[in-house]
Design a protein around this motif. Structure first.
Motif, PDB file in Angstrom:
ATOM      1  N   TYR A  48      -0.065  -7.136  -4.075  1.00  0.00           N
ATOM      2  CA  TYR A  48      -0.001  -7.417  -2.641  1.00  0.00           C
ATOM      3  C   TYR A  48       1.393  -7.869  -2.209  1.00  0.00           C
ATOM      4  N   LYS A  51       3.164  -4.575  -1.956  1.00  0.00           N
ATOM      5  CA  LYS A  51       2.684  -3.837  -0.781  1.00  0.00           C
ATOM      6  C   LYS A  51       3.223  -4.450   0.515  1.00  0.00           C
ATOM      7  N   GLU A  54       6.814  -3.408   0.829  1.00  0.00           N
ATOM      8  CA  GLU A  54       6.891  -1.986   1.188  1.00  0.00           C
ATOM      9  C   GLU A  54       6.512  -1.763   2.650  1.00  0.00           C
ATOM     10  N   LEU A  55       5.469  -2.423   3.103  1.00  0.00           N
ATOM     11  CA  LEU A  55       5.045  -2.285   4.492  1.00  0.00           C
ATOM     12  C   LEU A  55       6.149  -2.747   5.444  1.00  0.00           C
ATOM     13  N   LYS A 100      -4.952  -8.879   5.792  1.00  0.00           N
ATOM     14  CA  LYS A 100      -6.283  -8.627   5.214  1.00  0.00           C
ATOM     15  C   LYS A 100      -7.307  -8.328   6.296  1.00  0.00           C
ATOM     16  N   ASN A 103      -5.375  -4.513   8.108  1.00  0.00           N
ATOM     17  CA  ASN A 103      -4.868  -3.365   7.366  1.00  0.00           C
ATOM     18  C   ASN A 103      -5.750  -3.144   6.136  1.00  0.00           C
ATOM     19  N   GLU A 104      -6.349  -2.004   6.044  1.00  0.00           N
ATOM     20  CA  GLU A 104      -7.284  -1.686   4.956  1.00  0.00           C
ATOM     21  C   GLU A 104      -6.657  -1.873   3.572  1.00  0.00           C
ATOM     22  N   ASP A 105      -5.360  -1.609   3.443  1.00  0.00           N
ATOM     23  CA  ASP A 105      -4.683  -1.758   2.148  1.00  0.00           C
ATOM     24  C   ASP A 105      -4.624  -3.210   1.673  1.00  0.00           C
ATOM     25  N   PHE A 106      -4.875  -4.139   2.571  1.00  0.00           N
ATOM     26  CA  PHE A 106      -4.781  -5.563   2.241  1.00  0.00           C
ATOM     27  C   PHE A 106      -6.140  -6.260   2.322  1.00  0.00           C
ATOM     28  N   LYS A 107      -7.188  -5.477   2.337  1.00  0.00           N
ATOM     29  CA  LYS A 107      -8.546  -6.010   2.506  1.00  0.00           C
ATOM     30  C   LYS A 107      -8.879  -7.118   1.497  1.00  0.00           C
TER      31      LYS A 107
END
Length: 185
Positions: A48, A51, A54-55, A100, A103-107
């Motif tokens: 995370y 990520k 990167e985001l 979280k 953003n689905e990538d941080f769920k």
């Protein structure tokens, strides 16, 4: 602090572990092992941090963090306290908490945000200087803060003792325990 008796002089020697060094060791251990589980078996994942960086890089803006490539690829700068402190900062925890929910990538980033927040607050207590800081954990230890800090530190100790690596070994019993144990001694 723990006292050791120096037999030759029969005097007590007190050892204080440097919070800045312990913070770097925690960051290094986490990145090296990638994943830690909390006492609820929830995943605390270094991914995370990557990520989030990167985001922010892709979108050309930061969500209140100071993360750079140096924070992710810190191996040539392991001794840089600033990089560790900025990685394990409340702003990173807050960004992950926000993401979280959006953003689905941080769920699944909630436990990671919680871990970072715990480490950040403990570091702030141990590294505090000013009696008048607006941040509740950055105020120097005094009669005004002592009870609140005692309560928080007990929660922190319980939290850290519940952390384990994916292989089931508790972080406080692992080969990479020094930073964690140093914060709870």
């Amino acid at each position: 602090p723990h006292a050791f008796i120096v037999s030759k002089y029969d005097e007590k020697l007190f050892i204080f572990l440097d919070p800045a060094h312990m913070l770097k060791l925690i960051r290094n251990a986490w990145e090296h092992r990638s994943v830690i589980k909390n006492s609820n078996e929830e995943i605390i994942d270094w991914m995370y941090i990557k990520k989030l960086y990167e985001l922010e890089r892709e979108q050309g803006l930061r969500i209140g963090t100071k993360l750079t490539k140096r924070h992710i690829n810190f191996h040539n700068e392991k001794m840089n306290v600033r990089l560790a402190a900025q990685t394990l900062s409340q702003s990173v925890a807050d960004a992950l908490t926000y993401l979280k929910n959006t953003n689905e990538d941080f769920k699944g980033a909630g436990p990671t945000a919680e871990f970072i927040s715990f480490i950040n607050n403990a570091f702030d207590i141990l590294n505090s200087r000013s009696r008048f800081s607006k941040s509740p954990f950055k105020r120097a230890i005094s009669d005004d803060t002592l009870n609140d800090y005692k309560i928080y530190i007990q929660l922190f100790i319980k939290y850290v003792k519940g952390l384990k690596f994916l292989d089931g070994i508790k972080v406080v019993d692992s080969a990479r325990k020094t930073g964690f144990v140093g914060f709870i001694l």
